[in-house]
Write a protein that holds these residues in place. Structure first.
Motif, PDB file in Angstrom:
ATOM      1  N   GLY A  19       0.831  -1.206   0.000  1.00 45.77           N
ATOM      2  CA  GLY A  19       0.000   0.000   0.000  1.00 45.77           C
ATOM      3  C   GLY A  19       0.857   1.244   0.000  1.00 45.77           C
ATOM      4  O   GLY A  19       1.871   1.320  -0.708  1.00 45.77           O
ATOM      5  N   SER A  20       0.488   2.218   0.809  1.00 48.03           N
ATOM      6  CA  SER A  20       1.205   3.487   0.838  1.00 48.03           C
ATOM      7  C   SER A  20       1.025   4.132   2.206  1.00 48.03           C
ATOM      8  O   SER A  20       0.267   3.648   3.050  1.00 48.03           O
TER       9      SER A  20
ATOM     10  N   SER B 241      -3.335  -0.706   3.695  1.00 49.80           N
ATOM     11  CA  SER B 241      -1.869  -0.722   3.722  1.00 49.80           C
ATOM     12  C   SER B 241      -1.361  -1.490   4.931  1.00 49.80           C
ATOM     13  O   SER B 241      -2.054  -1.621   5.950  1.00 49.80           O
TER      14      SER B 241
ATOM     15  N   SER C   8      -3.473   6.389   5.267  1.00 49.65           N
ATOM     16  CA  SER C   8      -3.257   5.931   3.901  1.00 49.65           C
ATOM     17  C   SER C   8      -4.551   6.064   3.120  1.00 49.65           C
ATOM     18  O   SER C   8      -5.647   6.003   3.698  1.00 49.65           O
TER      19      SER C   8
END
Length: 302
Positions: A207-208, A240, A236
């Motif tokens: 994810g981020s 994530s 996020s």
């Protein structure tokens, strides 16, 4: 709002042989340690097929503890103390090298025999030991997944692998102040990463990552090192998975050579000589070994 990020490390890919690669975030030219964490590898995700398999032959360690934490797959751990058990996702496997231990990590025989793809995705970290404990007796302790404390709230789930955080205390026995946690966030969920530890970093597994109040986002396989004392809220835009690491830095610098860590150069040299001469205890039932690399330069300061 002051930028709370001290640095961002994008790990290079390292080939460990037989086509098996890792992403190594620590040590880095930009940052050698975060608290007691001196080594941070992401393994995979990879799927072994046919005659492919993970075969990390017996090799030695001193002066550190290794932590293998799997997200997917299975590894058979064997060591010179006679321990032999599978490592599975969510469990914590803490190996204290201390004055010296040898271990191997391989795809289990049952998975090899099944001819089914063997998936592997995980993290291996090394925790440097305080100078007073560098020569402690070697040990291996397995903590099953259901022994790891978990906190959940509003789309955030934190599993505390080691140390203390958010009122939780991990059962994993450590030698110094630290935090090591597995944090999953639903899209839009938030988590306050308190400044309870002097040094902290966030590794984006999938994810981020965004930091509330800051512009931009950090992508997968980035290690985001935070400034000491900075109060941050992590979030996020997508589901994530993040790893939180940190702790109290040591007063003494550390030397690292191959698989050896110590505060003393002479101890590194003694370990090198002992491995060359076969003075480490072997892994029962595993006669192979990884020789000391001839092309690695002398111990370097971390």
């Amino acid at each position: 709002m002051t930028d709370p990020v001290e640095s961002v490390i994008i790990p290079p890919t390292r080939d460990l042989g037989d086509g098996f690669t890792v992403r190594r975030a620590l040590p880095s030219p930009h940052r050698r340690m975060v608290g007691p964490f001196i080594f941070f590898d992401q393994m995979g995700p990879v799927s072994f097929t046919g005659d492919q398999a993970l075969d990390v032959r017996p090799h030695p360690h001193i002066g550190l503890a290794t932590v293998t934490f799997l997200l997917d797959g299975e590894i058979m751990h064997r060591d010179s103390l006679g321990n032999a058990l599978p490592i599975r996702p969510g469990a914590v496997n803490w190996m204290t090298a201390g004055r010296g231990i040898v271990h191997s990590e391989r795809t289990p025989d049952a998975l090899r025999a099944s001819n089914a793809p063997a998936r592997l995705f995980g993290l291996q970290t090394w925790i440097a030991l305080p100078a007073a404990h560098e020569e402690t007796a070697p040990a291996f302790t397995h903590y099953p997944a259901d022994a790891i404390p978990v906190a959940q709230a509003a789309g955030a789930r934190l599993a505390l692998i080691a140390g203390q955080a958010d009122g939780l205390t991990s059962p994993v026995q450590t030698f110094s102040d630290m935090i090591y946690a597995d944090l999953t966030l639903d899209a839009g969920a938030r988590y306050r990463f308190a400044a309870d530890h002097v040094e902290r970093a966030v590794y984006v597994v999938t994810g981020s990552l965004r930091i509330v109040g800051q512009e931009g986002a950090f992508g997968a396989s980035q290690l985001v090192v935070l400034k000491p004392g900075a109060e941050v809220v992590l979030t996020s835009d997508e589901a994530s998975r993040l790893m939180l690491v940190g702790g109290e830095p040591f007063a003494e610098k550390r030397l690292i050579y191959w698989n050896f860590v110590s505060s003393r150069a002479d101890r590194i040299e003694a370990a090198k000589a002992d491995w060359r001469a076969g003075r480490f205890d072997p892994v029962p039932g595993d006669a192979e070994f990884i020789p000391l690399p001839p092309d690695v330069p002398g111990a370097r300061l971390v």
